[in-house]
Design a protein around this motif. Structure first.
Motif, mmCIF file in Angstrom:
data_model
loop_
_atom_site.group_PDB
_atom_site.id
_atom_site.type_symbol
_atom_site.label_atom_id
_atom_site.label_comp_id
_atom_site.label_asym_id
_atom_site.label_seq_id
_atom_site.Cartn_x
_atom_site.Cartn_y
_atom_site.Cartn_z
ATOM 1 N N GLY A 50 -4.119 0.095 -7.962
ATOM 2 C CA GLY A 50 -2.822 0.465 -7.395
ATOM 3 C C GLY A 50 -2.006 -0.748 -7.005
ATOM 4 N N ALA A 51 -2.639 -1.695 -6.320
ATOM 5 C CA ALA A 51 -1.930 -2.905 -5.887
ATOM 6 C C ALA A 51 -1.399 -3.689 -7.084
ATOM 7 N N SER A 52 -2.199 -3.797 -8.136
ATOM 8 C CA SER A 52 -1.750 -4.513 -9.338
ATOM 9 C C SER A 52 -0.532 -3.842 -9.959
ATOM 10 N N LEU A 53 -0.595 -2.521 -10.105
ATOM 11 C CA LEU A 53 0.479 -1.796 -10.794
ATOM 12 C C LEU A 53 1.820 -1.906 -10.087
ATOM 13 N N VAL A 54 1.811 -1.979 -8.741
ATOM 14 C CA VAL A 54 3.075 -2.039 -8.006
ATOM 15 C C VAL A 54 3.532 -3.472 -7.743
ATOM 16 N N SER A 82 -4.819 9.213 -15.163
ATOM 17 C CA SER A 82 -4.109 10.109 -14.242
ATOM 18 C C SER A 82 -3.578 9.336 -13.042
ATOM 19 N N LEU A 83 -4.398 8.432 -12.514
ATOM 20 C CA LEU A 83 -3.985 7.603 -11.379
ATOM 21 C C LEU A 83 -2.796 6.731 -11.747
ATOM 22 N N PHE A 84 -2.877 6.071 -12.906
ATOM 23 C CA PHE A 84 -1.791 5.195 -13.347
ATOM 24 C C PHE A 84 -0.491 5.969 -13.500
ATOM 25 N N ASN A 85 -0.566 7.140 -14.115
ATOM 26 C CA ASN A 85 0.637 7.953 -14.313
ATOM 27 C C ASN A 85 1.259 8.341 -12.981
ATOM 28 N N TYR A 86 0.421 8.687 -12.018
ATOM 29 C CA TYR A 86 0.936 9.061 -10.692
ATOM 30 C C TYR A 86 1.666 7.889 -10.039
ATOM 31 N N ILE A 87 1.062 6.708 -10.079
ATOM 32 C CA ILE A 87 1.660 5.542 -9.424
ATOM 33 C C ILE A 87 2.954 5.126 -10.130
ATOM 34 N N LEU A 88 2.961 5.162 -11.453
ATOM 35 C CA LEU A 88 4.169 4.810 -12.200
ATOM 36 C C LEU A 88 5.312 5.773 -11.878
ATOM 37 N N GLN A 89 5.018 7.060 -11.839
ATOM 38 C CA GLN A 89 6.041 8.053 -11.533
ATOM 39 C C GLN A 89 6.541 7.929 -10.100
ATOM 40 N N LYS A 90 5.624 7.687 -9.184
ATOM 41 C CA LYS A 90 5.991 7.561 -7.777
ATOM 42 C C LYS A 90 6.960 6.413 -7.548
ATOM 43 N N ASN A 91 6.809 5.340 -8.322
ATOM 44 C CA ASN A 91 7.638 4.150 -8.142
ATOM 45 C C ASN A 91 8.718 4.006 -9.216
ATOM 46 N N ASN A 92 8.923 5.066 -10.009
ATOM 47 C CA ASN A 92 9.932 5.048 -11.075
ATOM 48 C C ASN A 92 9.768 3.842 -11.996
ATOM 49 N N LEU A 93 8.519 3.565 -12.349
ATOM 50 C CA LEU A 93 8.207 2.448 -13.228
ATOM 51 C C LEU A 93 8.042 2.948 -14.654
ATOM 52 N N SER A 94 8.326 2.096 -15.607
ATOM 53 C CA SER A 94 8.171 2.449 -17.017
ATOM 54 C C SER A 94 7.463 1.319 -17.750
ATOM 55 N N ILE A 137 0.827 -1.214 0.000
ATOM 56 C CA ILE A 137 0.000 0.000 0.000
ATOM 57 C C ILE A 137 0.858 1.260 0.000
ATOM 58 N N ARG A 138 1.977 1.234 0.728
ATOM 59 C CA ARG A 138 2.791 2.454 0.818
ATOM 60 C C ARG A 138 3.401 2.840 -0.526
ATOM 61 N N LYS A 139 3.353 1.929 -1.489
ATOM 62 C CA LYS A 139 3.865 2.250 -2.820
ATOM 63 C C LYS A 139 2.900 3.118 -3.631
ATOM 64 N N PHE A 140 1.630 3.196 -3.179
ATOM 65 C CA PHE A 140 0.694 4.044 -3.935
ATOM 66 C C PHE A 140 -0.154 4.975 -3.072
#
Length: 317
Positions: free
Chosen positions: A193-197, A241-253, A170-173
């Motif tokens: 969020g959980a899926s993306l991280v 917008s949510l996906f972009n935020y989570i990807l950026q927060k976790n430096n994911l590409s 959870i702390r990842k998003f």
């Protein structure tokens, strides 16, 4: 102190549900295995919710977060998460009820499957409608779902009150800043969020939560959707917008060689369904830009389908 003990937090989000809130809190208190902490987040209710909450905060393991401004469900998730100290966080809407064995069953599941990050369970509808909702008749290992969520927006989870997630996931998003986008349907943020991280997801087939159906229940009655016919269109843009935020927060590409990453993700499901293969086939066909790898990915996917079919691992609905 037992170093192997899993500490648990129950987050109850409430807004003007004073008439139901006592039942929800009682159901969390009266578990066969006790929650280490129960956190009631009130989203600036205008009824007598605070009075009800104050009564419960006399109990040792119950605490409250009383927000001064009404900002919606995501805001309550954010505040509850920041106040929580548990290793696993369980979510409960203030109008729903846990069965007494819910926490014990879920904890035993987490202990048996140490790789488990995210669990949701079947549930019973009650009130204006009574029925059992099961995504499947047996427990399931759903594997990872980064690719499916990122490219298809697949929603692998269930209603808020059936969800539990490891805090390290959870702390990842959370917290998510754009709270106004998710005043309702904030469970989207938890599930996507959980899926993306990279959460490994599981499903418990036993109905352990009671989901109340009543006139104010927006999700079931689709009141919100009927008022705004463009809701799903707006939800699509909010999702981006949510996906972009989570990807950026976790430096994911975005992953390279989508044909192979799709197949590798599919293989994390021990007993995939026919629909799982269709989902990944669509992703490879639509989003793998290199024609050579598109064809190769489809061939590999079909070969894996035949293998699971021949070995009996393909789950037939």
């Amino acid at each position: 102190m037992d170093k192997n003990k899993i500490k648990t937090s129950c987050l109850i989000n409430n807004y003007n549900y004073a008439e139901f809130l006592s039942e929800a809190v009682d159901s969390a208190l009266n578990q066969t295995v006790k929650f280490d902490e129960i956190i009631i987040v009130d989203d600036a209710s205008t009824d007598n919710s605070v009075e009800v909450i104050t009564k419960f905060t006399q109990v040792a393991n119950v605490k409250s977060v009383l927000k001064e401004k009404n900002q919606g469900q995501l805001s309550s998730f954010n505040e509850g998460f920041l106040a929580a100290t548990g290793d696993i966080i369980f979510f409960l809407d203030a109008d729903d009820i846990y069965e007494p064995q819910y926490l014990e069953t879920a904890l035993n599941f987490y202990k048996r499957r140490s790789e488990c990050d995210f669990v949701f369970c079947a549930y019973k509808k009650f009130g204006a409608l009574e029925e059992i909702f099961q995504a499947d008749a047996i427990d399931l290992d759903l594997g990872y779902s980064v690719i499916r969520t990122l490219y298809s927006g697949e929603w692998i989870g269930s209603i808020t009150s059936t969800l539990s997630i490891r805090k390290e996931i959870i702390r990842k998003f959370l917290p998510i800043p754009n709270v106004e986008d998710w005043r309702v349907r904030a469970d989207d943020c938890l599930v996507w969020g959980a899926s993306l991280v990279g959460a490994k997801k599981f499903y418990i087939s036993k109905p352990l939560v009671m989901y109340r159906i009543h006139k104010s229940n927006q999700y079931h009655n689709k009141i919100f959707l009927d008022i705004d016919n463009n809701y799903e269109y707006k939800r699509f843009w909010k999702r981006n917008s949510l996906f972009n935020y989570i990807l950026q927060k976790n430096n994911l590409s975005l992953p390279l060689l989508l044909a192979f990453t799709s197949l590798n993700e599919l293989k994390t499901i021990p007993c995939p369904k026919y629909q799982d293969f269709i989902s990944y086939l669509k992703i490879i066909f639509l989003f793998e830009h290199n024609f050579f790898w598109k064809i190769k990915g489809i061939v590999f996917l079909f070969s894996y389908f035949l293998k699971t079919l021949m070995t009996g691992k393909l789950k037939v609905l």
